[in-house]
Write an enzyme that holds these catalytic residues in place. Sequence first.
Site, short mmCIF file in Angstrom:
data_model
loop_
_atom_site.label_atom_id
_atom_site.label_comp_id
_atom_site.label_asym_id
_atom_site.label_seq_id
_atom_site.Cartn_x
_atom_site.Cartn_y
_atom_site.Cartn_z
N GLN A 86 58.04 28.25 -13.69
CA GLN A 86 58.20 27.39 -12.51
C GLN A 86 58.77 26.02 -12.90
O GLN A 86 58.47 25.00 -12.27
CB GLN A 86 56.89 27.24 -11.75
N SER A 87 59.62 25.99 -13.93
CA SER A 87 60.22 24.73 -14.38
C SER A 87 61.20 24.17 -13.35
O SER A 87 62.17 24.84 -12.96
CB SER A 87 60.96 24.99 -15.69
N ASN A 88 60.94 22.93 -12.94
CA ASN A 88 61.90 22.23 -12.09
C ASN A 88 63.16 21.91 -12.86
O ASN A 88 64.27 21.91 -12.33
CB ASN A 88 61.29 20.93 -11.56
#
Length: 354
Positions: A86-88
Amino acid sequence: MTIHELTSRLAAQPARRLAVLPTPLEDAPRLREALGGRARCPRILVKRDDLTGLGLGGNKARKLDFLIGDALAKGATSVITTGAAQSNHARMTAAAARRAGLAVDLVLTTADEPAPLEGNLLLDHLFGARVHMVPAVDPMLAVGHDEAVVRQVAESLVADGGRPYVIAVGGSSAVGALGYVAGTVELAGQLAALGVAPRRVYFASGSRGTQAGLTLGAHLLGLPYDLHGVAVSGGEPEKIERARRVAGEAAALLGADASVREARFFTDQGFIGDGYGLPTPEGLEAMRLAARTEALVLDPTYTAKGLAALVAHVRSSELGADDTVVFLHTGGAPATLTSKAAAALVSAPGWQNR
Ligand SMILES: *Cc1c(COP(=O)(O)O)cnc(C)c1O
């Protein structure tokens, strides 16, 4: 250094304008009211770096302006980066690459097999990134054995005649940190226009490129506020060393002296909870508060923990009613649109209160 001098040194660096800048600096009067009003709570200004535009926005867009500029200057045909599922940062790197006409490979670490196709990960695929999943080995730090996979991917791209440009996790290299030196110039101008001198700037701190850039910018301009980085994962004191090194290298790129290494590289360790990406009760409360007073959408991994620190310091009277503080909203909303975040939000006390 004057703002003018720093601005011209930044302008000499390769950059590709992808972020929508400047972002607004807004008062948060209803949040202030909810925290005790003018009698108890400082004036809160929110620096809206969630509104940087690029692929749904966030702090990484400022770094990517310089990182993609550097990649293009070096003749890259694609970019590779790493992060959590879920890395921005990974999502915005994919968006930035597409805007610049580059291919993109993401090496993402997950503790869940398979990682749900939602939030940032869904957007990664929507942007056409090639995604390579690796299992997590340390959930506290959200790390896996991604270096070997990055090397393999890079080698196979080179064998096919490509020129991959590897972007460090979080974009937290010297080049990436320039984004928050430029961000500091922007903030300093806005504060001067408002005629306010904040006591502190609160921000969520992960891979430390934001901290390195903010610290270097404030150091070069001699700004009086304290930078209050709120750690969202473990890893001290190595991460402080990383921030120091990255800030020193970024100073060198700007032809500035490296005395920034002596600056204070503080991060508050009190709001991590059980680890990276794991929601905390005070973070979930901060999310509800920000949403229900100012319609700000925070995320459980970063900005919720950052604002939770500010809220705690108002309640403990560490901050006074005469102070002004800035909350740097670094983005992250796509991670809120996931089943895990939803489950945490709806089961936290206070969800039913309207
Ligand atoms: C990456 C990120 C941060 C932390 O920035 P670093 O430069 O990695 O320390 C904070 N907030 C959000 C929403 C992020 O995506």
